[in-house]
Enzyme design. Structure first.
Site, short mmCIF file in Angstrom:
data_model
loop_
_atom_site.label_atom_id
_atom_site.label_comp_id
_atom_site.label_asym_id
_atom_site.label_seq_id
_atom_site.Cartn_x
_atom_site.Cartn_y
_atom_site.Cartn_z
N THR A 67 0.84 -1.19 0.00
CA THR A 67 0.00 0.00 0.00
C THR A 67 0.88 1.24 0.00
OG1 THR A 67 -1.95 1.02 1.02
CG2 THR A 67 -0.32 0.05 2.52
N LYS A 71 3.46 1.39 -3.70
CA LYS A 71 2.81 0.64 -4.78
C LYS A 71 3.49 0.83 -6.14
CE LYS A 71 -1.76 0.21 -4.50
NZ LYS A 71 -3.21 0.48 -4.30
N ASN A 92 -0.28 -3.89 -6.05
CA ASN A 92 -0.78 -3.99 -4.67
C ASN A 92 -0.61 -5.40 -4.11
OD1 ASN A 92 -2.78 -5.42 -6.05
ND2 ASN A 92 -4.45 -4.60 -4.83
N ASP A 108 -6.60 -4.15 -7.87
CA ASP A 108 -7.54 -3.08 -7.52
C ASP A 108 -8.65 -2.95 -8.56
OD1 ASP A 108 -6.40 -2.30 -5.11
OD2 ASP A 108 -5.05 -0.87 -6.04
#
Length: 279
Positions: A67, A71, A92, A108
């Site tokens: 995070t 990233k 991620n 994501d």
């Protein structure tokens, strides 16, 4: 030789990382599926990132989440980068492969689409333009995934126009940039509307984009999940829109990583949501 198999470890690397809900989520799944594994938060400074990642497989780690602020940086450390991670420009999820290679992925965008499909089953991304508010890292994943599933146009507005223009330069002519003061106008006729910014999050400025032009046929999603029901979602729901909160994206993006690390594809169900919300 020991008779005891090595217990698989995973975790999340960031700085800060104490606020992350990922440990709670993965602990829930580990317990639910009876897996002898652990998932831990790791606050790692930028200067230590390379050394820490190199050491983790030796300590029994099978992978980790990444995070803010790492990233983008981890892409340069990876031996294998998936197409979607390369397109988004960030990872991620890291997988420590048995052959010693570091595999970087980005789930994501998958999480964003899976959340919409689960919580707005009638959503059709091809039905009309999408309007995206914000041009940060989350917007990159959302735009890439909307293009992949066939959105005909993506209207984009950001408080700093240059950041939005940079995304248009990367993702191409399907992305149409609007000035921030015109953000409300780009909702006219949009069938998918997404807030990828931090506006409306606890401790952040209020979401003030006017929703007068919002169609009641639009599916509206907010990536913010603290609070779970944002002012933006409440106003959209009052307008007749189907609304989808941001917690589901967090849950769905974690599922493919859990499967790669621990060998079981977890269900994102009511029990999973309840575990994260502490109900």
């Amino acid at each position: 030789m020991s008779d005891h198999p090595r217990i698989p470890l995973a975790g999340v690397i960031g700085s800060p990382v104490a606020h992350s809900k990922s440990p709670k989520l993965h602990h829930h799944w580990l317990k639910a599926y009876g897996i002898r594994g652990h998932y831990v938060p790791m606050d790692v400074a930028q200067a230590d990132l390379k050394a820490v990642i190199a050491a983790l497989p030796k300590a029994g780690f099978v992978g980790c989440n990444v995070t803010i602020p790492h990233k983008e940086t981890v892409l340069a450390l990876a031996d294998v980068v998936t197409d979607r991670a390369a397109l988004i420009g960030a990872a991620n999820t890291l997988i420590f492969r048995k052959d010693g290679r570091l595999h970087a992925d980005n789930t994501d965008g998958y999480g964003f689409i899976a959340n919409l499909r689960q919580n707005a089953p009638s959503w059709n991304p091809e039905a009309g333009p999408a309007a995206v508010i914000g041009a940060g890292g989350a917007a990159r994943a959302v735009i890439a995934s909307l293009i992949e599933v066939g959105a005909p146009e993506i209207r984009l507005a950001n408080r700093t126009r240059a950041r939005a223009e940079a995304l248009r330069a990367e993702f191409g002519a399907k992305v149409v940039v609007s000035d921030w003061v015109q953000a409300g106008n780009m909702l006219d006729g949009a069938t998918t509307v997404v807030n990828t910014s931090s506006l409306g999050m606890e401790g952040k400025p209020e979401f003030r984009v006017p929703l007068d032009a919002l169609s009641p046929r639009a599916v509206v999603s907010d990536l913010v999940y603290t609070p779970l029901r944002t002012k933006f979602l409440d106003e959209a729901a009052a307008n007749g829109c189907v609304t989808v909160d941001g917690l589901g994206m967090l849950l769905h993006q974690a599922a493919p990583a859990f499967e790669r690390w621990f060998g079981i594809r977890p269900e994102v169900d009511d029990a999973t949501r309840a575990a994260i919300l502490g109900e």
